[in-house]
Design a protein around this motif. Structure first.
Motif, PDB file in Angstrom:
ATOM      1  N   VAL A 240      24.940 -25.516  13.386  1.00 18.85           N
ATOM      2  CA  VAL A 240      24.473 -24.737  12.251  1.00 18.85           C
ATOM      3  C   VAL A 240      25.483 -24.894  11.115  1.00 18.85           C
ATOM      4  CG1 VAL A 240      25.606 -22.621  13.073  1.00 18.85           C
ATOM      5  CG2 VAL A 240      23.667 -22.472  11.510  1.00 18.85           C
ATOM      6  N   LYS A 241      24.994 -24.999   9.912  1.00 20.60           N
ATOM      7  CA  LYS A 241      25.866 -25.213   8.759  1.00 20.60           C
ATOM      8  C   LYS A 241      26.636 -23.928   8.433  1.00 20.60           C
ATOM      9  CE  LYS A 241      22.827 -28.726   6.766  1.00 20.60           C
ATOM     10  NZ  LYS A 241      21.951 -29.099   5.621  1.00 20.60           N
ATOM     11  N   PRO A 242      27.881 -24.073   7.989  1.00 19.77           N
ATOM     12  CA  PRO A 242      28.689 -22.877   7.701  1.00 19.77           C
ATOM     13  C   PRO A 242      28.018 -21.908   6.743  1.00 19.77           C
ATOM     14  CG  PRO A 242      30.067 -24.830   7.689  1.00 19.77           C
ATOM     15  CD  PRO A 242      28.655 -25.320   7.813  1.00 19.77           C
ATOM     16  N   GLU A 243      27.335 -22.445   5.733  1.00 21.10           N
ATOM     17  CA  GLU A 243      26.702 -21.550   4.760  1.00 21.10           C
ATOM     18  C   GLU A 243      25.501 -20.808   5.328  1.00 21.10           C
ATOM     19  OE1 GLU A 243      25.161 -25.785   3.894  1.00 21.10           O
ATOM     20  OE2 GLU A 243      27.046 -24.816   4.484  1.00 21.10           O
ATOM     21  N   GLN A 244      25.015 -21.251   6.482  1.00 26.87           N
ATOM     22  CA  GLN A 244      23.879 -20.574   7.119  1.00 26.87           C
ATOM     23  C   GLN A 244      24.321 -19.567   8.171  1.00 26.87           C
ATOM     24  OE1 GLN A 244      21.942 -24.139   8.602  1.00 26.87           O
ATOM     25  NE2 GLN A 244      20.461 -24.120   6.930  1.00 26.87           N
ATOM     26  N   MET A 245      25.597 -19.571   8.539  1.00 27.83           N
ATOM     27  CA  MET A 245      26.092 -18.725   9.616  1.00 27.83           C
ATOM     28  C   MET A 245      26.333 -17.297   9.157  1.00 27.83           C
ATOM     29  SD  MET A 245      28.933 -21.248  11.323  1.00 27.83           S
ATOM     30  CE  MET A 245      29.698 -19.840  12.127  1.00 27.83           C
ATOM     31  N   GLU A 246      26.149 -16.378  10.084  1.00 26.84           N
ATOM     32  CA  GLU A 246      26.619 -15.005   9.902  1.00 26.84           C
ATOM     33  C   GLU A 246      27.403 -14.632  11.152  1.00 26.84           C
ATOM     34  OE1 GLU A 246      25.151 -10.594   8.528  1.00 26.84           O
ATOM     35  OE2 GLU A 246      23.740 -11.849   9.623  1.00 26.84           O
ATOM     36  N   ALA A 247      28.705 -14.498  10.990  1.00 32.65           N
ATOM     37  CA  ALA A 247      29.587 -14.168  12.108  1.00 32.65           C
ATOM     38  C   ALA A 247      30.055 -12.725  11.960  1.00 32.65           C
ATOM     39  CB  ALA A 247      30.778 -15.119  12.146  1.00 32.65           C
ATOM     40  N   LEU A 248      29.951 -11.979  13.045  1.00 33.19           N
ATOM     41  CA  LEU A 248      30.293 -10.561  13.044  1.00 33.19           C
ATOM     42  C   LEU A 248      31.185 -10.242  14.229  1.00 33.19           C
ATOM     43  CD1 LEU A 248      26.645  -9.291  12.449  1.00 33.19           C
ATOM     44  CD2 LEU A 248      28.471  -9.238  10.736  1.00 33.19           C
ATOM     45  N   TYR A 311      26.665   0.527  18.168  1.00 34.27           N
ATOM     46  CA  TYR A 311      27.896  -0.172  17.794  1.00 34.27           C
ATOM     47  C   TYR A 311      27.858  -0.465  16.292  1.00 34.27           C
ATOM     48  CZ  TYR A 311      28.831  -1.163  22.752  1.00 34.27           C
ATOM     49  OH  TYR A 311      29.091  -1.058  24.100  1.00 34.27           O
ATOM     50  N   LEU A 312      29.036  -0.603  15.704  1.00 34.69           N
ATOM     51  CA  LEU A 312      29.145  -1.094  14.339  1.00 34.69           C
ATOM     52  C   LEU A 312      29.953  -2.393  14.328  1.00 34.69           C
ATOM     53  CD1 LEU A 312      29.721   2.019  12.008  1.00 34.69           C
ATOM     54  CD2 LEU A 312      27.610   0.745  12.434  1.00 34.69           C
ATOM     55  N   THR A 313      29.520  -3.318  13.481  1.00 33.71           N
ATOM     56  CA  THR A 313      30.187  -4.616  13.356  1.00 33.71           C
ATOM     57  C   THR A 313      30.646  -4.818  11.924  1.00 33.71           C
ATOM     58  OG1 THR A 313      28.209  -5.846  12.752  1.00 33.71           O
ATOM     59  CG2 THR A 313      28.625  -5.539  15.099  1.00 33.71           C
ATOM     60  N   ARG A 314      31.617  -5.698  11.776  1.00 31.63           N
ATOM     61  CA  ARG A 314      32.097  -6.130  10.459  1.00 31.63           C
ATOM     62  C   ARG A 314      31.974  -7.658  10.362  1.00 31.63           C
ATOM     63  NH1 ARG A 314      37.100  -2.397  10.379  1.00 31.63           N
ATOM     64  NH2 ARG A 314      36.670  -0.901   8.724  1.00 31.63           N
ATOM     65  N   PRO A 315      31.847  -8.205   9.151  1.00 29.07           N
ATOM     66  CA  PRO A 315      31.857  -9.654   9.005  1.00 29.07           C
ATOM     67  C   PRO A 315      33.153 -10.256   9.529  1.00 29.07           C
ATOM     68  CG  PRO A 315      31.098  -8.606   6.982  1.00 29.07           C
ATOM     69  CD  PRO A 315      31.618  -7.506   7.860  1.00 29.07           C
ATOM     70  N   ASN A 316      33.039 -11.435  10.128  1.00 27.69           N
ATOM     71  CA  ASN A 316      34.205 -12.138  10.666  1.00 27.69           C
ATOM     72  C   ASN A 316      34.310 -13.481   9.961  1.00 27.69           C
ATOM     73  OD1 ASN A 316      36.183 -13.423  12.107  1.00 27.69           O
ATOM     74  ND2 ASN A 316      35.133 -13.365  14.071  1.00 27.69           N
ATOM     75  N   PRO A 317      35.023 -13.544   8.838  1.00 27.49           N
ATOM     76  CA  PRO A 317      35.075 -14.783   8.060  1.00 27.49           C
ATOM     77  C   PRO A 317      35.851 -15.913   8.743  1.00 27.49           C
ATOM     78  CG  PRO A 317      36.571 -13.146   7.138  1.00 27.49           C
ATOM     79  CD  PRO A 317      35.780 -12.466   8.194  1.00 27.49           C
ATOM     80  N   SER A 318      36.583 -15.601   9.816  1.00 28.72           N
ATOM     81  CA  SER A 318      37.406 -16.621  10.465  1.00 28.72           C
ATOM     82  C   SER A 318      36.729 -17.251  11.665  1.00 28.72           C
ATOM     83  CB  SER A 318      38.744 -15.994  10.908  1.00 28.72           C
ATOM     84  OG  SER A 318      38.526 -15.014  11.905  1.00 28.72           O
ATOM     85  N   PHE A 319      35.431 -16.990  11.882  1.00 31.32           N
ATOM     86  CA  PHE A 319      34.758 -17.519  13.059  1.00 31.32           C
ATOM     87  C   PHE A 319      34.821 -19.049  13.074  1.00 31.32           C
ATOM     88  CE2 PHE A 319      31.178 -19.093  15.513  1.00 31.32           C
ATOM     89  CZ  PHE A 319      31.224 -18.303  16.630  1.00 31.32           C
TER      90      PHE A 319
END
Length: 319
Positions: A240-248, A311-319
């Motif tokens: 998957v392309k980085p710009e399409q990812m959502e990491a949490l 649960y609550l999640t936050r964005p993970n920009p370092s995935f």
């Protein structure tokens, strides 16, 4: 419905002519999550008809991991198999017997793909393990391989932080007990056990239980995994392309303290929340507010008192 005995276990294994990865793929760890079962049956049929051929390594398919839960059409037979998953010399319930069969199998393999679904609405996502570390909670050394596979399953959402966050909730419910083994024992499921014996593993949540696309998501993930690991003659799937990812990252778990605690709306996994937004109300009317901007995960309106509520999640920009 796939025919299965509620009191015995069944697997199918294929070995290639050349050495390679030892892969295991599981479905119906929870008995009402059958998309993995359907996808595994389809893959087995393809292999039996030579539509697919295992060239390298071996793959073991378990279409129904928890046959009692599957026969009941419920999440659990007698308890949640995906908690406290360890071999048990004195089995007390059906899931202990499953663990005594399943855990040695996991130990014999290198990689696990565990196929699940969820009750609420939302798009598929994959649960990944920790960063490489040699710490006491979840030591791990296959971060690069595990996350590379995760990016090729065909989904765009990635969630980490399960065992740490779940363990925080367990410790709180256990009156602040800081015993590490308590955390590990309650938080250990299929993927955590696989990592504990030296492999790597992914939990793929393929969609809502009854979504007709969920078995397709599971089947595509099976094919992509076989191709990525070089086990079949197929091109390596594109990540998957980085710009399409959502990491949490899972950050916090919140408990239902009283049976009459209520959500303020019908939440679905990955709904966004803003700091200060009302998520629910306690039985005495006290509002439950989001502590930070993020996304909600696994909201369970039917949860019992003193158990996981959301649960609550936050964005993970370092995935």
């Amino acid at each position: 419905m796939f025919p299965v005995s509620s009191s015995q276990f069944r697997l199918t294994q294929y070995d290639g002519q050349h050495e390679g990865t030892r892969l295991i793929i599981t479905g119906a760890v929870h008995g009402n999550e059958v998309c993995g079962t359907q996808a595994i049956i389809r893959a087995v049929e393809d292999l039996d008809r030579s539509v697919l051929t295992i060239r390298c390594g071996s793959v073991t398919f378990i279409p129904v991991t928890n046959p009692l839960a599957y026969a009941k059409g419920e999440r659990a037979g007698q308890r949640n198999l995906n908690r406290n998953l360890f071999p048990n010399s004195d089995p007390q319930d059906f899931e202990d017997h499953v663990a005594n069969w399943l855990c040695p199998l996991l130990t014999q393999h290198d990689v696990l793909l565990d196929l699940h679904s969820f009750s609420g609405n939302g798009e598929p996502f994959v649960m990944v393990g920790p960063r490489n570390n040699d710490g006491p909670l979840e030591p791990f050394k296959h971060e690069e391989q595990e996350r590379a596979l995760a990016r090729r399953l065909g989904v765009r959402r990635f969630v980490d932080g399960w065992l740490r966050t779940y363990g925080d909730g367990v410790q709180r419910r256990m009156s602040g007990s800081s015993e590490l083994q308590t955390v590990l024992r309650y938080g250990m499921g299929t993927t955590e056990y696989m990592r504990s014996v030296g492999g790597y593993a992914l939990t793929l949540e393929c969609g809502q239980h009854n979504d007709p696309q969920a078995p397709e998501v599971a089947y595509r993930a099976i094919l992509n995994t076989l191709a990525f690991l070089g086990m079949i003659d197929a091109p390596e799937p594109e990540p998957v392309k980085p710009e399409q990812m959502e990491a949490l990252s899972m950050v916090a778990v919140y408990d239902k303290q009283h049976a009459e605690d209520k959500f303020s709306r019908d939440w679905s996994s990955f709904d966004p929340v803003r700091q200060g937004e009302e998520i629910g109300r306690r039985a005495d009317g006290t509002p439950v507010l989001a502590e930070f901007d993020g996304r909600i995960l696994f909201p369970d309106a039917a949860a019992g008192a003193n158990s996981e509520w959301y649960y609550l999640t936050r964005p993970n920009p370092s995935f």
